[in-house]
Write an enzyme that holds these catalytic residues in place. Structure first.
Site, PDB file in Angstrom:
ATOM      1  N   GLY A   1       0.861  -1.180   0.000  1.00  0.00           N
ATOM      2  CA  GLY A   1       0.000   0.000   0.000  1.00  0.00           C
ATOM      3  C   GLY A   1       0.888   1.218   0.000  1.00  0.00           C
TER       4      GLY A   1
ATOM      5  N   ASN B   1       3.182   2.155   3.133  1.00  0.00           N
ATOM      6  CA  ASN B   1       4.623   1.986   2.927  1.00  0.00           C
ATOM      7  C   ASN B   1       5.390   3.218   3.383  1.00  0.00           C
ATOM      8  OD1 ASN B   1       4.278  -0.540   1.786  1.00  0.00           O
ATOM      9  ND2 ASN B   1       4.570   0.133  -0.322  1.00  0.00           N
TER      10      ASN B   1
ATOM     11  N   TYR C   1      -5.531  -8.188  -8.720  1.00  0.00           N
ATOM     12  CA  TYR C   1      -6.112  -7.472  -7.585  1.00  0.00           C
ATOM     13  C   TYR C   1      -7.483  -8.043  -7.238  1.00  0.00           C
ATOM     14  CZ  TYR C   1      -2.644  -3.717  -7.989  1.00  0.00           C
ATOM     15  OH  TYR C   1      -1.490  -2.990  -8.015  1.00  0.00           O
TER      16      TYR C   1
ATOM     17  N   ARG D   1      -9.702  -6.222  -4.948  1.00  0.00           N
ATOM     18  CA  ARG D   1      -9.938  -5.057  -4.094  1.00  0.00           C
ATOM     19  C   ARG D   1     -11.279  -4.386  -4.385  1.00  0.00           C
ATOM     20  NH1 ARG D   1      -5.168  -1.201  -6.236  1.00  0.00           N
ATOM     21  NH2 ARG D   1      -5.415  -0.265  -4.170  1.00  0.00           N
TER      22      ARG D   1
ATOM     23  N   LYS E   1      10.477  12.767 -10.633  1.00  0.00           N
ATOM     24  CA  LYS E   1      11.330  11.570 -10.595  1.00  0.00           C
ATOM     25  C   LYS E   1      11.622  11.139 -12.024  1.00  0.00           C
ATOM     26  CE  LYS E   1       8.161   9.683  -8.108  1.00  0.00           C
ATOM     27  NZ  LYS E   1       7.371   8.687  -7.362  1.00  0.00           N
ATOM     28  N   ARG E   2      12.920  10.960 -12.331  1.00  0.00           N
ATOM     29  CA  ARG E   2      13.329  10.727 -13.711  1.00  0.00           C
ATOM     30  C   ARG E   2      14.040   9.391 -13.882  1.00  0.00           C
ATOM     31  NH1 ARG E   2      16.950  15.365 -15.199  1.00  0.00           N
ATOM     32  NH2 ARG E   2      16.497  14.681 -17.330  1.00  0.00           N
TER      33      ARG E   2
ATOM     34  N   GLY F   1       9.254   3.940  -5.235  1.00  0.00           N
ATOM     35  CA  GLY F   1       8.697   5.287  -5.255  1.00  0.00           C
ATOM     36  C   GLY F   1       8.196   5.724  -3.892  1.00  0.00           C
ATOM     37  N   ASP F   2       7.565   4.801  -3.164  1.00  0.00           N
ATOM     38  CA  ASP F   2       7.093   5.110  -1.812  1.00  0.00           C
ATOM     39  C   ASP F   2       8.274   5.387  -0.885  1.00  0.00           C
ATOM     40  OD1 ASP F   2       4.593   4.427  -2.869  1.00  0.00           O
ATOM     41  OD2 ASP F   2       4.789   2.353  -2.192  1.00  0.00           O
TER      42      ASP F   2
END
Length: 379
Positions: free
Chosen positions: A47, A51, A119, A121, A238-239, A299-300
């Site tokens: 999540g 996270n 998923y 959900r 972010k690259r 990313g988190d």
């Protein structure tokens, strides 16, 4: 420079970051291959927002996660596991009717054609979150409220909740928003992409990938992304392997009454180019070279590292470097979560000169190795 502030709350007692969103039980494959061929799975949690909360708590911050889970065993597992990282879960609500979401995934990188996610959900407890059933007093109790675009995609009620939380209002904490574009969750194409742009423009601090901005909005390049997001005090683009570009400055636009918090998110006022209101400082920070085990949760972790350094009042370059370092910790383990490097270890690496930073290469086990800067590993 202080970190983000939340109104007049006492920084000695308040929560640092409150994260709102869905967390699910995730089943991780025992071996590579198609979901149809994997014989068994190990259980974990996943999540985006939880996270971030877990990573921040493990890094020594006061973090809380607010969500909604079913009154079932999977809900018990989520709450207990997230709490084990030191996260405050007291505001999590249990739904007596709807289940906790779960999903299964393959071991391959999310960005590859062979990656599969199944998923379960739809109709989950989290999808029923709305302005009428979440504890606003808990959400606004921190210095920072961290949200993501994933929540907005779960249901009309969830979208209404995010619109309400990002609205300008007295006492609103600094709002951090990770775009987290997940096309498979959306059904309305361009209309849904525009929702993410709307929410991002209402935040104080935005994280967005260059690739997802192009996919969702057709916007190419960091400068164009900033032009599309003129209001936030800070936009972190972010690259990927190229690193990250941060645009920081005092911006006009829909802001909370917490002007001091927005200024602190941007950095020292004197750092703004030319000293003019609305001018940006642009900071480019190269990525690290990492021996990747699994590209899930990075990313988190990056957002958590950046927020951690922001709370500590570090300069923008160090904020990005701490984001890269926390992402590297997750990239070198199989799951979404891991213990971050010790703070003094991360501080030493973040303080390296540009040449030493460029030579740094991190692999599995690096967070425990704690090398001194002069012992940086090179290929």
């Amino acid at each position: 420079m202080s970190g983000p502030a939340a109104g007049t709350a006492d920084a000695a007692t308040t929560t640092d970051v409150v994260c709102l969103g869905e967390s699910m039980v995730t089943f991780l494959p025992s071996q590579p291959g198609r979901l149809a061929d994997v014989p068994s799975f190990g259980r974990g949690i996943g999540g985006a927002e939880s996270n971030v909360a877990c990573a921040l708590a493990a890094a020594g911050h006061r973090a809380a996660w607010v969500g909604r889970v079913g009154a079932d065993g999977f809900g018990d597992h989520l709450v207990e596991t997230i709490a084990s990282y030191g996260v405050d879960t007291s505001a999590v609500r249990r739904d007596p009717v709807r289940p906790t979401g779960i999903y299964f995934r393959t071991a391959t990188d999310r960005g590859t054609d062979t990656h599969e996610v199944a998923y379960y959900r739809a109709g989950s407890a989290a999808s029923a979150m709305s302005p009428s059933n979440v504890p606003y007093e808990e959400l606004f109790a921190g210095r920072v409220l961290h949200l993501s675009g994933i929540t907005a995609a779960l249901s009309a009620d969830c979208l209404a909740l995010l619109r309400d939380l990002t609205a300008a209002r007295p006492g609103r904490p600094l709002v951090s928003f990770d775009v987290n574009h997940r096309p498979h969750l959306w059904r309305g194409g361009d209309a849904d992409a525009s929702v993410l742009l709307e929410l991002a423009r209402r935040a104080d601090l935005v994280f967005v990938g260059e690739d997802e901005a192009e996919e969702a909005w057709g916007i190419v390049g960091a400068e164009a992304i900033r032009a599309a997001l003129p209001e936030p005090a800070v936009v972190v683009v972010k690259r990927g392997s190229a690193g990250a570009t941060v645009f920081s400055g005092l911006r006009p636009g829909p802001r909370s009454s917490n002007a001091g918090g927005a200024e602190d998110a941007a950095g020292p006022r004197s750092a703004n180019a030319g000293g003019a209101e609305g001018a940006d400082t642009v900071t480019l920070v190269p990525a690290l070279r990492v021996d990747v085990v699994a590209a899930v949760g990075a990313g988190d972790a990056f957002a958590a590292g950046f927020l951690s350094a922001t709370l500590r009042g570090l300069p923008v370059r160090e904020r990005v470097r701490h984001g890269h370092l926390m992402a590297a910790a997750v990239l070198t383990v199989p799951g979404d979560l891991t213990d971050p490097p010790a703070r003094d270890h991360a501080d030493r690496l973040a303080a390296l000169d540009d040449d030493a930073w460029g030579r740094l290469r991190l692999g599995p086990g690096w967070t425990a190795a704690d090398p001194a800067p002069e012992e940086v590993r090179t290929p």
